[in-house]
Design a protein around this motif. Structure first.
Motif, mmCIF file in Angstrom:
data_model
loop_
_atom_site.group_PDB
_atom_site.id
_atom_site.type_symbol
_atom_site.label_atom_id
_atom_site.label_comp_id
_atom_site.label_asym_id
_atom_site.label_seq_id
_atom_site.Cartn_x
_atom_site.Cartn_y
_atom_site.Cartn_z
ATOM 1 N N ASN A 1 0.795 -1.206 0.151
ATOM 2 C CA ASN A 1 0.131 0.153 0.038
ATOM 3 C C ASN A 1 0.887 1.388 -0.130
ATOM 4 O O ASN A 1 0.626 2.379 -0.556
ATOM 5 C CB ASN A 1 -1.126 0.021 1.140
ATOM 6 C CG ASN A 1 -1.909 -1.112 0.916
ATOM 7 O OD1 ASN A 1 -2.357 -1.175 -0.068
ATOM 8 N ND2 ASN A 1 -2.541 -1.790 2.025
ATOM 9 N N ILE A 2 2.247 1.045 0.664
ATOM 10 C CA ILE A 2 3.117 2.167 0.571
ATOM 11 C C ILE A 2 3.332 2.852 -0.762
ATOM 12 O O ILE A 2 3.568 3.635 -1.475
ATOM 13 C CB ILE A 2 4.161 2.013 1.463
ATOM 14 C CG1 ILE A 2 3.742 2.196 2.908
ATOM 15 C CG2 ILE A 2 5.182 3.001 1.327
ATOM 16 C CD1 ILE A 2 4.867 1.769 3.826
ATOM 17 N N ASN A 3 3.546 1.402 -1.571
ATOM 18 C CA ASN A 3 4.042 1.633 -3.088
ATOM 19 C C ASN A 3 3.074 1.964 -3.918
ATOM 20 O O ASN A 3 3.155 2.999 -4.779
ATOM 21 C CB ASN A 3 4.238 0.023 -3.535
ATOM 22 C CG ASN A 3 5.726 -0.346 -2.886
ATOM 23 O OD1 ASN A 3 6.668 0.529 -2.591
ATOM 24 N ND2 ASN A 3 5.811 -1.629 -2.945
ATOM 25 N N LEU A 4 1.955 1.672 -3.656
ATOM 26 C CA LEU A 4 0.506 2.029 -4.285
ATOM 27 C C LEU A 4 0.273 3.756 -4.200
ATOM 28 O O LEU A 4 0.071 4.362 -5.130
ATOM 29 C CB LEU A 4 -0.674 1.367 -3.727
ATOM 30 C CG LEU A 4 -0.986 0.274 -4.690
ATOM 31 C CD1 LEU A 4 -2.255 -0.414 -3.963
ATOM 32 C CD2 LEU A 4 -1.763 0.788 -5.990
ATOM 33 N N MET A 5 0.663 3.848 -2.975
ATOM 34 C CA MET A 5 0.563 5.402 -2.717
ATOM 35 C C MET A 5 1.589 6.277 -3.304
ATOM 36 O O MET A 5 1.417 7.341 -3.940
ATOM 37 C CB MET A 5 0.950 5.916 -1.086
ATOM 38 C CG MET A 5 -0.388 5.707 0.107
ATOM 39 S SD MET A 5 -1.687 6.657 -0.664
ATOM 40 C CE MET A 5 -2.641 5.556 -1.209
ATOM 41 N N ASN A 6 2.809 5.925 -3.447
ATOM 42 C CA ASN A 6 3.984 6.409 -3.758
ATOM 43 C C ASN A 6 4.170 6.550 -5.386
ATOM 44 O O ASN A 6 4.853 7.402 -6.162
ATOM 45 C CB ASN A 6 5.422 5.841 -3.300
ATOM 46 C CG ASN A 6 5.467 5.975 -2.011
ATOM 47 O OD1 ASN A 6 4.779 6.815 -1.408
ATOM 48 N ND2 ASN A 6 6.442 5.270 -1.192
ATOM 49 N N HIS A 7 3.198 5.590 -5.856
ATOM 50 C CA HIS A 7 3.491 5.716 -7.612
ATOM 51 C C HIS A 7 2.999 6.762 -8.069
ATOM 52 O O HIS A 7 3.045 7.342 -9.165
ATOM 53 C CB HIS A 7 2.648 4.279 -8.087
ATOM 54 C CG HIS A 7 1.443 4.489 -8.485
ATOM 55 N ND1 HIS A 7 0.364 4.429 -7.536
ATOM 56 C CD2 HIS A 7 1.022 4.641 -9.662
ATOM 57 C CE1 HIS A 7 -0.890 4.430 -8.355
ATOM 58 N NE2 HIS A 7 -0.576 4.755 -9.502
ATOM 59 N N TYR A 8 1.913 7.506 -7.279
ATOM 60 C CA TYR A 8 1.334 8.881 -7.838
ATOM 61 C C TYR A 8 2.471 9.949 -7.897
ATOM 62 O O TYR A 8 2.164 10.773 -8.721
ATOM 63 C CB TYR A 8 0.416 9.418 -6.768
ATOM 64 C CG TYR A 8 -0.862 8.629 -6.714
ATOM 65 C CD1 TYR A 8 -1.624 8.450 -7.792
ATOM 66 C CD2 TYR A 8 -1.359 7.841 -5.575
ATOM 67 C CE1 TYR A 8 -2.916 7.740 -7.830
ATOM 68 C CE2 TYR A 8 -2.546 7.144 -5.514
ATOM 69 C CZ TYR A 8 -3.075 6.743 -6.659
ATOM 70 O OH TYR A 8 -4.224 6.173 -6.618
ATOM 71 N N VAL A 9 3.461 9.839 -7.113
ATOM 72 C CA VAL A 9 4.262 11.042 -7.364
ATOM 73 C C VAL A 9 5.895 10.316 -8.049
ATOM 74 O O VAL A 9 6.822 10.976 -7.967
ATOM 75 C CB VAL A 9 4.933 11.523 -6.009
ATOM 76 C CG1 VAL A 9 3.798 12.520 -5.654
ATOM 77 C CG2 VAL A 9 5.235 10.715 -5.050
ATOM 78 N N GLY A 10 5.451 9.209 -8.517
ATOM 79 C CA GLY A 10 6.723 8.704 -9.512
ATOM 80 C C GLY A 10 7.729 7.762 -8.585
ATOM 81 O O GLY A 10 9.050 7.766 -9.026
ATOM 82 N N MET A 11 7.628 7.664 -7.305
ATOM 83 C CA MET A 11 8.761 6.866 -6.624
ATOM 84 C C MET A 11 8.618 5.477 -6.863
ATOM 85 O O MET A 11 7.699 4.654 -7.295
ATOM 86 C CB MET A 11 8.227 6.937 -5.003
ATOM 87 C CG MET A 11 8.629 8.479 -4.440
ATOM 88 S SD MET A 11 7.700 8.828 -2.956
ATOM 89 C CE MET A 11 9.011 7.916 -1.839
#
Lengths: 189, 658
Positions: free
Chosen positions: A49-59
């Motif tokens: 879920n952290i990954n899912l959040m972070n994909h919005y800002v391209g992490m």
């Protein structure tokens, strides 16, 4: 000395570090425990879920594993064995040597952690969904704090040592004390 | 003289001051009272209610979940009626849930929820509810708040004296309100008497997984079995059913079924019948009924037609069934927490009847009979009467208990709730309802351990109580504080459909076990797609199966070509999320069905039969993320026989190993 170095074994059981993310939509925060050999969800699926959040800002995604996870257990293991041997030898000067090596390793580890965090927070995808700029016009990074708490957009990130690290600190402290006690005893003889 | 005048003046001033003080005090008290009612039902933002209330939706066919004391609606659980919002009865997975021996039925009339019990206390595992019209019993799992099992009841009609559970949820019981010919056949209606039968059905509940199975059916005389409740404590092992129409009328029942001075409460010693059946008793008879089971692993329901049922003839098990004469067309049949008193709420009677279980056993022992009906002994009324509440009100319907020695009865005609004391039978308090109250509910009020803090009264008529909404206005529920000597009306709130019965339970018995997500790795759906790489589109003849995934904030694949007019296109959509409260929806332009609303880790399927050439979009219907509006895709529909091949992509790239 022996107890001090054996305390490092705590790192094989307990997490070294923890990163926790709070946000309005996450009344139960997302979190990740960093062990010397793995990343672990605080609650099941947190890393996903952290990954899912972070994909919005391209992490980038948090990898399943990192090379350090192969090195750390060996380094710690060797230091434990070394510490026990030194303890039996009883040479207090070696106690200090051990302590210095351990401190250097710790600093190196933290620096490595910082480098990874920096890359994680700044090496963003060119196709990032959302781009944020700092007030000075530079691209906003999302690097979590090395130690302490920090606001990152809607998240509040906390980065603190965990039980494993406390075992390590205590072990190092005991070793350091052992050096002084050993020195005192040597002098009094 | 002057002194007298002065003292008179002084007196006048004093009394004026006193009386104004008194007035001021009264006003203050009123203010304090009304504010305390508001405080008592106020649940601050972010706080949780103390109780769950599962309130039947009546002719909506569903079950509503409210919080008490706030009266806030959390969820409408689809049970017996299709629900386009949740795709219940629309998606391929849940269509079998509404299958019956009469085929797919999209509606029913849900009546009496009852929560499972262990040792006579609420255990919060399941809630059962009956479908009245096409007789069925449903089970709702309280970890998912979804209907997971529905069993049809054969040989029954107007499944009303249902669905009440025994003390350890050994059985959930279903009784017929309308007697029907047994076996069903073509015969003149006027030959009702003696030919029609009333089936009382005992459905066993597996203590581990709650699986329901009809254990036996008692074929009773052709009366109307109206309501029922189990014995508890000392009367555990018995079940009590009110009856009316012991006249066995088949027309103009409002007159013809109201002639007898007393009807009966049927007392059934189910333990005795269970023993008889376990020893090989009863007759296996052919039948046809549906048993529908939903699995949280396959996220799909199956419907199985059962072909055999075990029938018990009352006269074959002597000593197991007795009739307790009860005035007059009794409706509710309620057993107090100790199991001693069986309350017959004689809806046309001037008094409320409480039979004594102890006296009933003594009367059976002493053979104090007053004749028999169809071979079933009728006990002498005077021998079993525990007491009666005199002139309690008009039209008693239902009684619940607070566990402190008091009972609360609803009166439909005089539109009130009356509090009275068990044992002394004196009326303690009465409060009006707005209007024409039916059932009432105290959380755990029909168990050994009621939580006697609130009573919820459910009204049939509201007239002027809310903003008008045309000819059809809402039904309502009213919450009373019952912690004091007198009841205090705290709140009234509108309900969905018609609230018949409700079941309440302390929130802490359920909420920690409420599931947050379904685990993707445990998903055993036949058409699951566990990762984006596994997505595909497969054509077999004119059937096209799309294996699609959804995650914030895209579908995969989201561009599909090669579909043709006349195809039957199955969208098998898996939500890859594993985060709490992140469902995604999907809907397709022109699909003759509802949206899908898919929970994390779940797979659901809808069917689309495109009948127009073109490029048609689909999109996510549940605002899932900041990029929800971007969560969309296209399907290209070519003419029938077109050579456009099947392709499926995401961001221009083929999915998986294509």
């Amino acid at each position: 000395m022996i107890i001090g170095s054996l305390l490092l074994l705590g790192l094989f059981i307990f997490p070294l570090w923890n990163i926790t993310l709070e946000a309005p939509q996450y009344p139960i925060p997302l979190g990740m425990d960093i062990h010397i050999n793995k990343f672990v969800d605080t609650h099941e699926f947190d890393i996903k879920n952290i990954n899912l959040m972070n994909h919005y800002v391209g992490m980038q995604y948090i990898p399943e594993t990192i090379p350090e996870f192969k090195i750390f257990p060996w380094a710690i293991g060797i230091m434990v064995v070394l510490g026990v041997i030194i303890g039996f030898l009883g040479n207090y000067k070696l106690f200090l040597v051990w302590f210095v090596i351990m401190t250097l390793l710790g600093v190196a580890g933290m620096y490595d952690f910082y480098l990874w965090e920096y890359d994680y927070g700044h090496n963003l995808s060119a196709k990032a969904i959302m781009n944020f700029k700092n007030p000075d016009g530079t691209v906003m990074g999302f690097q979590p704090p090395l130690f302490g708490s920090k606001d990152i957009l809607n998240f509040k990130a906390h980065s603190y040592p965990r039980l494993g690290a406390y075992f390590m600190f205590l072990g190092m402290f005991l070793t350091f004390m052992a050096f002084f006690v050993g020195k005192k005893e040597a002098k009094s003889k | 003289m002057k002194t007298i005048f002065k003292s008179l003046l002084a007196l006048t001033i004093v009394s004026t001051v006193l009386s104004s003080c008194g007035n001021g005090g009264d006003k203050g008290k009123q203010g304090a009272l009304s504010s305390s009612a508001a405080e008592k039902v106020y649940v601050a933002p972010g706080e949780h209610d103390e109780f769950y209330a599962f309130v039947s939706g009546g002719f909506s066919g569903q079950l509503a979940v409210y919080g008490l004391p706030s009266g806030r609606l959390f969820k409408v659980i689809p049970v017996f009626s299709v629900d386009a919002e949740k795709a219940y009865g629309f998606n391929e997975e849940t269509k079998p849930m509404l299958n019956t021996s009469h085929g797919f039925i999209p509606w029913d009339d849900s009546h009496h929820p009852d929560i499972s019990q262990t040792a006579g206390e609420l255990d919060g595992r399941w809630v059962f509810i009956n479908g009245n019209n096409t007789p069925r019993i449903a089970k709702i799992d309280l970890t998912t708040f979804e209907t997971t099992e529905i069993i049809e009841i054969p040989n029954s009609a107007g499944n009303h004296s249902s669905s009440f559970v025994t003390e350890n949820t050994e059985y959930v019981v279903a009784g017929t309100r309308f007697s029907v010919p047994y076996p069903q056949r073509d015969m003149p209606i006027k030959e009702y008497k003696g030919n029609f039968k009333g089936a009382l059905t005992f459905i066993s509940v597996d203590p581990e997984d709650g699986a329901m199975d009809i254990k036996f059916q008692i074929m009773m005389p052709g009366f109307n079995y109206d309501l029922s409740h189990p014995g508890r404590g000392k009367s555990h092992g018995w079940f009590f059913f009110t009856t009316y129409n012991t006249e066995e009328a088949n027309s103009l029942l409002e007159v013809n079924a109201s002639q007898n001075d007393k009807d009966f409460i049927a007392a059934i010693n189910w333990k005795k019948i269970e023993e008889y059946v376990n020893n090989g008793g009863g007759t296996k008879a052919p039948t046809n009924y549906a048993h529908n089971v939903y699995s949280d692993e396959t996220h799909s329901a199956t419907s199985t037609m059962k072909k055999e049922i075990l029938i018990v003839n009352p006269s074959d098990v002597p000593g197991a069934i007795y009739f307790l004469p009860t005035p007059k067309s009794p409706h509710g049949c309620d057993v107090d927490p100790t199991g001693e008193y069986i309350i017959g709420n004689g809806k046309l009677a001037a008094e409320l009847t409480a039979h004594s279980f102890t006296k009933m056993l003594a009367a059976i022992e002493g053979k104090k009979f007053d004749g028999e009906a169809y071979g079933i002994p009728i006990l002498k009324y005077e021998e079993i009467l525990g007491g009666s509440v005199k002139q309690p009100g008009l039209g008693p319907l239902h009684t619940e208990f607070d566990g402190k020695g008091y009972a609360y009865t609803t009166f439909f005609i005089s539109s009130e709730v009356v509090k009275w004391k068990l044992g002394t039978w004196e009326v303690i308090d009465r409060k009006p309802t707005y209007y024409s109250v039916g059932h009432l509910m105290i959380p755990g009020g029909n168990s050994r351990k009621p939580f006697g803090k609130y009573v919820l009264a459910m009204n049939k008529i509201t007239k002027d109580r809310y903003l008008p909404t045309g000819p059809e206005v809402t039904q309502s529920a009213q919450l009373y504080d019952i912690t004091g000597e007198k009841m205090e009306l705290l709140l009234d709130f509108p309900t969905i459909g018609e609230p018949h019965y409700a079941a309440g339970i302390p929130a802490e018995l359920i909420k920690e076990r409420s599931k947050k997500i379904y685990k993707l790795e445990e998903n055993k759906h036949k058409y699951v797609t566990k990762s984006e790489a596994d997505g595909k589109v497969v054509r077999t003849g004119n059937e096209v199966h799309i294996y699609m995934t959804m995650i914030r904030s895209h579908f995969s694949p989201d561009n599909i070509e090669g579909v043709q007019v006349g195809d039957k296109v199955y969208f098998h959509v898996t939500n890859l999320e594993q985060d709490y409260d992140v469902p995604h929806g999907i809907s397709m332009i022109g699909a003759n069905t509802s949206e899908l609303l898919i929970m994390p880790g779940q797979t659901e399927t809808f069917v689309w039969e495109p009948n127009q050439v073109g490029v048609w979009p689909f999109y996510c219907t549940d605002f899932c993320s900041a990029l929800h509006q971007e969560m969309q895709g296209y399907v290209r529909v070519s003419p029938k026989g077109s050579t456009v091949p099947i392709t499926y992509t995401l961001d221009g790239d083929p999915i998986g190993g294509e």
